[in-house]
Design an enzyme around this catalytic site. Sequence first.
Site, PDB file in Angstrom:
ATOM      1  N   GLU A 187       0.824  -1.221   0.000  1.00  0.00           N
ATOM      2  CA  GLU A 187       0.000   0.000   0.000  1.00  0.00           C
ATOM      3  C   GLU A 187       0.852   1.263   0.000  1.00  0.00           C
ATOM      4  OE1 GLU A 187      -0.730  -2.714   1.691  1.00  0.00           O
ATOM      5  OE2 GLU A 187      -2.759  -3.232   1.019  1.00  0.00           O
ATOM      6  N   HIS A 197     -11.698  -4.485   9.602  1.00  0.00           N
ATOM      7  CA  HIS A 197     -12.211  -4.219   8.250  1.00  0.00           C
ATOM      8  C   HIS A 197     -13.452  -3.340   8.252  1.00  0.00           C
ATOM      9  CE1 HIS A 197      -9.666  -7.696   7.400  1.00  0.00           C
ATOM     10  NE2 HIS A 197      -9.763  -7.432   6.105  1.00  0.00           N
TER      11      HIS A 197
END
Lengths: 322, 318
Positions: A59, A128
């Site tokens: 990322e 999440h």
Amino acid sequence: MKLTYRDAVRDALREALRADPRVILVGVDIGAYGGTYAATRGLLAELGPERVRDAPLAESAFVGAGVGAALGGLKPIVEIMTVNFSLLALDQIVNGAATLRHMSGGQLEVPLVIRMATGAGRQLAAQHSHSFENWFAHVPGLRVVAPATVADARGMLATALRERDPVVIFEHVQLYGIEDDIEPAPVDLDRAAVRRVGTDATIVTYGGSLPRALAAADLLAAAGTSAEVIDLRTLRPLDTETVLASVARTHRAVIVDEGWRTGSLAGEVAAIIGERAFWSLDAPVGRVCSAEVPMPYAKHLELAALPSAEAIVAAVTAVLHA
Amino acid sequence: MIPSREQALGMLRAMVRVRRLEERCAEDYAAAKIRGFLHLYIGQEAIAAGVLPALGAADSVVATYREHGHALLRGLPARAIMAEMYGRSGGCSRGRGGSMHLFSREHRFFGGHGIVGAGLPVAIGLALADKLLGTRGVTCVFFGEGASAEGEFHESLNLASLWRLPVLFVCENNLYAMGTALARSEAEPEIHKKAAVHRIGSEVVDGMDVAAVTEAASQAIDRVRETGAPWFLECLAYRFRAHSMFDPELYRDRSEVETWRTRDPITQLVSRMAGAIMPEDIAAIEAEAAAEIADACAFADASPLEPVEDLLLDVRAP
Ligand SMILES: Cc1ncc(C[n+]2csc(CCOP(=O)(O)OP(=O)(O)O)c2C)c(N)n1
């Protein structure tokens, strides 16, 4: 044209890719997989792997590469699967993309769009499901938007791509499936939208909380209370004028924010109302936020942790009777 | 490689300019004209002097906070660099960046990054843009050996290789990351071997030898430009001064520094080229550098502060 939010995002991406060869998409599983939330399905086949570029799980590097590619003359649109994973790229966004224009004395521009999913409601538990929009909205040098409707999802990307600064787009996971009949049109990134007109209280919200706020307004209407619902749309810079104008009419405000209350955007909006509309208030500002707990997996607990229409109704009722 | 007289003079001039500029910075720091962090490059000049002249104007450079020499040799005027050090509006970043954040779009000098390792992904993106736009540009990114412990280092090498991008990685291995000696931070202290893991070709070069760096760098840059694939150059060097102006240097012996000082890249070049480089050449180069720095400092002194009313200029979504 009947579209889902997901279709709207995809159409907007396709349109951007077709319109300008400098636009590229970068992200994990956006190509062969079709996008974690299927927002990019079909684009790889149509536009090829150079421009619809599957990235490895890195990322920080692929967001930083987005910064560099923007400096180098491309118009990258980087997708981070969810805001939870964006934490691995925060340095590139906050210390990098956001600082370069100012710190270089205005020489450098980073026309980078970063899209990411946010929010809870799918029983994905505490790694999440969180909403960190306020972390990004905190940072000068970024522009932060949260399309809450199909029309905004369709129109905001083109406006974001016209920006010469980094824009972070938050797509709430609960919204991908919503459907609406819209005509594609440009969307103003500077103004909040009044989604429902009302006279008794103002509900300020954004993103995935908009449907809940509207549901609460329906319940309130059935009980004889007319609530105005404002969708902030842009979380940085905030359109304070629209909020203040509404509060000046209704004299009461409740802010609904899926983030945790402590240090939240809701707190920022409440502070602005306190600073600039104090004398038009008839009651303290109310807030409905997520419970201060890592998001639990079990459905009943997740629901209990999130702002609900009932909690919003209760908060509005409280400010009405304060 | 034995450089010609002209080449040797060019290398000497480059290193002397950087050395004298930084010595002046240290003085100005003591005089409180420069504040914040100041990371001197003294001892490592052969690397910037060997690599930067081999790049073309359309190539891109990304560097760290120890980048005064890279900026100067990339062509940023000494005036703009000194004014930046002084925090003046005539600085290359209008005085907003300071020592660690020199930028020049015109020179494709993209920082000046204060976060260890953070320049690497930016370089990947610049190279991706060059590749997709078909410019044949090469992006050269400088970093210390300490950065190779960061995840971004490995992420970036992987991306450069996987996507076949025209990047030259220049690792300036000066044996210390602040006070952490290489052997205390790296399980694999031979940094170039980390490039091999990502299938990137590499070369190790004596970073105190400007001729060796020049040769390795120009070959590497040609190779990157021709193949479009990344390359890794590890330059073994030493910094003579403290990490920054706040560092009491508790972590190394004076004798170690003194030993390395015998390999000073400037005196090494001069003694190796004795006969080709004459004392009057050195005097002329020193005089030029002194004049350039005096002029730069005078400019910086005269440069106004940015008006406070401009504080928010260039923040477009405040
Ligand atoms: C991410 C991050 N961690 C820590 C620091 C503090 N810091 C600045 S320079 C430095 C040492 C870096 O060493 P190296 O990469 O070898 O470069 P050198 O300073 O030797 O040129 C450290 C730890 C930082 N700037 N960024």
